[in-house]
Design a protein around this motif. Structure first.
Motif, PDB file in Angstrom:
ATOM      1  N   ARG A 161      44.544 -98.627 -14.352  1.00  0.00           N
ATOM      2  CA  ARG A 161      45.728 -98.027 -13.731  1.00  0.00           C
ATOM      3  C   ARG A 161      46.522 -98.972 -12.835  1.00  0.00           C
ATOM      4  O   ARG A 161      47.726 -98.772 -12.639  1.00  0.00           O
ATOM      5  N   THR A 162      45.900 -99.995 -12.284  1.00  0.00           N
ATOM      6  CA  THR A 162      46.555-100.817 -11.263  1.00  0.00           C
ATOM      7  C   THR A 162      47.714-101.628 -11.838  1.00  0.00           C
ATOM      8  O   THR A 162      47.595-102.225 -12.917  1.00  0.00           O
ATOM      9  N   ALA A 163      48.802-101.686 -11.078  1.00  0.00           N
ATOM     10  CA  ALA A 163      49.975-102.443 -11.530  1.00  0.00           C
ATOM     11  C   ALA A 163      49.700-103.940 -11.567  1.00  0.00           C
ATOM     12  O   ALA A 163      49.979-104.616 -12.560  1.00  0.00           O
ATOM     13  N   ARG A 164      49.161-104.484 -10.490  1.00  0.00           N
ATOM     14  CA  ARG A 164      48.866-105.915 -10.360  1.00  0.00           C
ATOM     15  C   ARG A 164      47.482-106.021  -9.732  1.00  0.00           C
ATOM     16  O   ARG A 164      47.202-105.338  -8.739  1.00  0.00           O
ATOM     17  N   LEU A 165      46.639-106.906 -10.256  1.00  0.00           N
ATOM     18  CA  LEU A 165      45.225-106.847  -9.898  1.00  0.00           C
ATOM     19  C   LEU A 165      44.630-108.224  -9.632  1.00  0.00           C
ATOM     20  O   LEU A 165      44.847-109.173 -10.382  1.00  0.00           O
ATOM     21  N   GLN A 218      46.959-107.818 -22.643  1.00  0.00           N
ATOM     22  CA  GLN A 218      47.702-107.417 -23.836  1.00  0.00           C
ATOM     23  C   GLN A 218      48.847-106.481 -23.506  1.00  0.00           C
ATOM     24  O   GLN A 218      49.861-106.448 -24.200  1.00  0.00           O
ATOM     25  N   HIS A 219      48.704-105.710 -22.419  1.00  0.00           N
ATOM     26  CA  HIS A 219      49.750-104.777 -21.999  1.00  0.00           C
ATOM     27  C   HIS A 219      50.708-105.399 -20.980  1.00  0.00           C
ATOM     28  O   HIS A 219      51.581-104.690 -20.456  1.00  0.00           O
ATOM     29  N   GLY A 220      50.523-106.680 -20.679  1.00  0.00           N
ATOM     30  CA  GLY A 220      51.418-107.360 -19.761  1.00  0.00           C
ATOM     31  C   GLY A 220      51.196-107.034 -18.302  1.00  0.00           C
ATOM     32  O   GLY A 220      52.091-107.231 -17.469  1.00  0.00           O
ATOM     33  N   GLN A 221      49.990-106.552 -17.954  1.00  0.00           N
ATOM     34  CA  GLN A 221      49.683-106.237 -16.561  1.00  0.00           C
ATOM     35  C   GLN A 221      49.093-107.477 -15.884  1.00  0.00           C
ATOM     36  O   GLN A 221      48.049-107.977 -16.307  1.00  0.00           O
ATOM     37  N   PRO A 222      49.711-107.991 -14.825  1.00  0.00           N
ATOM     38  CA  PRO A 222      49.238-109.232 -14.188  1.00  0.00           C
ATOM     39  C   PRO A 222      47.824-109.079 -13.626  1.00  0.00           C
ATOM     40  O   PRO A 222      47.511-108.103 -12.938  1.00  0.00           O
ATOM     41  N   THR A 223      46.977-110.064 -13.934  1.00  0.00           N
ATOM     42  CA  THR A 223      45.587-110.043 -13.477  1.00  0.00           C
ATOM     43  C   THR A 223      45.159-111.455 -13.102  1.00  0.00           C
ATOM     44  O   THR A 223      45.440-112.410 -13.826  1.00  0.00           O
TER      45      THR A 223
END
Length: 509
Positions: free
Chosen positions: A351-355, A380-385
């Motif tokens: 769920r987190t936007a940026r992690l 893969q979903h483009g969520q920054p990690t």
């Protein structure tokens, strides 16, 4: 020739790339030109570093690195110094360029010694021209025990009370990994000396090598200098970069706290019954995020809400984990999370936007393939990690030993980035920042003051603040690591560095 500093980025080239550049340059120039340029550069730097030196000992190997030393010996002898050379080569077996430089040194009146001098203190400067890039620390490379003369010269250089200038690389250091080859490491690690060791300098020739800036390389190389010998890299791409300084981020007058994002720190398991409360790690990360400029910092401790207010930092806002709007937040997860982190990780990852994942979050992911898959899916979903492991945590994630990670730090960081589809920050001397399909970076800032509990939590919080302010994952990681190390480099002499004090200083406060 110039001194390498943290004030600008530099391209780094591994052994294979350096040899290709050397081969192309040698083919395009008259014979012996590169060695003449290299020897002159070594002599010029030696005179600049030790302008009053009267006696110089130069240890020269049998190959072209030794030839560079022989060429330097000729120049130093002609400048009026007494130069003593221990050469491990022979004229009839030496490479053509090295043989030519040997003849020039003889003609200049250089003195020769079969072994290292007995009285090292009689020398004002020692020059290490034994091996250069001609060694590998890889266990797959053929092992060759150093002969007695080489071993004696190495020991003399390692124990020298006089300053030491290494030609291209400290002998025995792998240019690609920053690790010493078997049997060639110093007997006593630099941090165990009872008194400050003499200054060490390394003149890297043609290119800068990654191994000078990570693992054992930083201690061994000392101050690094570069002379490209007039050769441009052309179309040869760098294998890594030495990071430049973090970019300034001026704030617009019309901005407000919402302009710089919200960071939530999730961790700090409380185990009071077992005497193992870990809220401190989460509070350190939160403090670092706050002092690094985050608009708001929320803290969700996994200790059943025992702490409602930090009197030292009343700006921190405590929340229950289930009250966090994860989709709108930058989350720093894992600092002091203990076993309790496992129950919230699936939700945090999905769920987190940026992690930012650190410490116990990484250890938990290393044991659960399902969590590994969720992290991959974020990319893969483009969520920054961003992952921020130390070497042991990286080893757990990769299924390796810590020694294997440390033996190939750049490769390990890239494996993490590729496997988890994210930015990986492999902490340690010469922290490595890697991302899929990008050239890695080695951070040039930081020192052993950071070897104290909690400084990793501080870094995680800093990365979170940069992410929350809108930086990409790669930029957030690179700038936070640079500022974290620079704060340690700027630390007042004689004052102990603690994580809590570091957290308050990272933003310049």
């Amino acid at each position: 020739m110039h001194r390498v500093t943290a004030h600008q980025p530099y391209p780094l080239f591994n052994t294979a790339a350096t040899r290709r550049l050397e081969k192309a340059a040698a083919a395009a120039l008259p014979p012996h030109t590169l060695m003449q340029r290299a020897g002159l550069a070594v002599a010029q730097l030696a005179q600049a570093l030790a302008p009053h030196a009267r006696t110089v000992w130069i240890a020269c190997g049998p190959g072209n690195n030794g030839g560079d030393g022989l060429e330097a010996a000729m120049h130093l002898q002609r400048s009026g110094r007494r130069v003593v050379v221990t050469w491990l080569g022979q004229p009839d077996t030496a490479p053509a360029d090295a043989r030519a430089s040997w003849q020039r040194a003889r003609d200049a009146g250089v003195s020769w010694a079969d072994t290292a001098p007995d009285e090292l203190g009689a020398n004002d400067l020692c020059i290490d021209a034994l091996l250069g890039i001609g060694v590998s620390s890889s266990p797959h490379s053929p092992a060759r025990a150093p002969d007695a003369r080489l071993r004696a010269c190495l020991q003399a250089l390692h124990r020298s009370p006089a300053p030491v200038l290494a030609v291209d690389l400290p002998s025995g250091l792998d240019a690609d990994t920053g690790q010493f080859a078997a049997g060639l490491a110093p007997d006593t690690p630099p941090h165990l000396h009872h008194q400050a060791p003499p200054p060490h300098h390394t003149l890297s020739l043609l290119t800068l090598k990654p191994g000078l800036f990570t693992a054992a390389g930083r201690d061994a190389a000392g101050q690094v200098w570069l002379d490209d010998l007039g050769v441009e890299p052309g179309h040869e791409p760098p294998n890594a970069w030495l990071s430049g300084p973090a970019l300034p981020a001026p704030r617009a007058h019309a901005s407000h706290k919402g302009s710089y994002g919200d960071v939530a720190v999730v961790g700090g398991e409380g185990l009071a019954a077992r005497g193992m409360g870990m809220a401190g790690a989460a509070l350190l990360a939160a403090s670092a995020a706050l002092h690094s400029g985050a608009g708001r910092v929320l803290v969700a401790l996994l200790d059943d809400g025992h702490l409602q207010l930090d009197l030292q930092q009343p700006e921190l806002m405590f929340r229950r984990f289930d009250a966090l709007a994860l989709e709108q937040l930058t989350v720093v997860c894992g600092c002091g999370g203990g076993q309790a982190i496992a129950r919230v990780l699936p939700e945090v990852i999905t769920r987190t936007a940026r992690l930012v994942l650190d410490a116990d979050a990484l250890n938990t992911i290393a044991t659960q393939a399902a969590l590994h898959a969720l992290v991959v899916a974020r990319g893969q979903h483009g969520q920054p990690t961003v992952l921020t492991p130390h070497p042991l945590e990286a080893a757990r994630l990769l299924g390796l030993t810590t020694a294997e990670v440390q033996a190939h730090r750049l490769d390990a960081a890239q494996q993490l980035a590729n496997q988890f589809n994210c930015v990986a920050v492999l902490k340690g001397s010469g922290t490595v920042i890697a991302a899929p399909d990008r050239v890695q970076a080695i951070n040039p800032t930081g020192n052993a003051r950071l070897a104290t509990a909690g400084t990793g939590d501080v870094l995680a919080g800093m990365v979170g603040a940069h992410l929350a302010a809108g930086a990409s994952a790669l930029r957030a990681a690179s700038e936070a690591v640079c500022q974290h190390g620079q704060a340690a480099d700027d630390w007042p002499a004689g004052q102990a560095l603690t994580a809590s004090a570091l957290a308050q200083r990272v933003g310049g406060s």
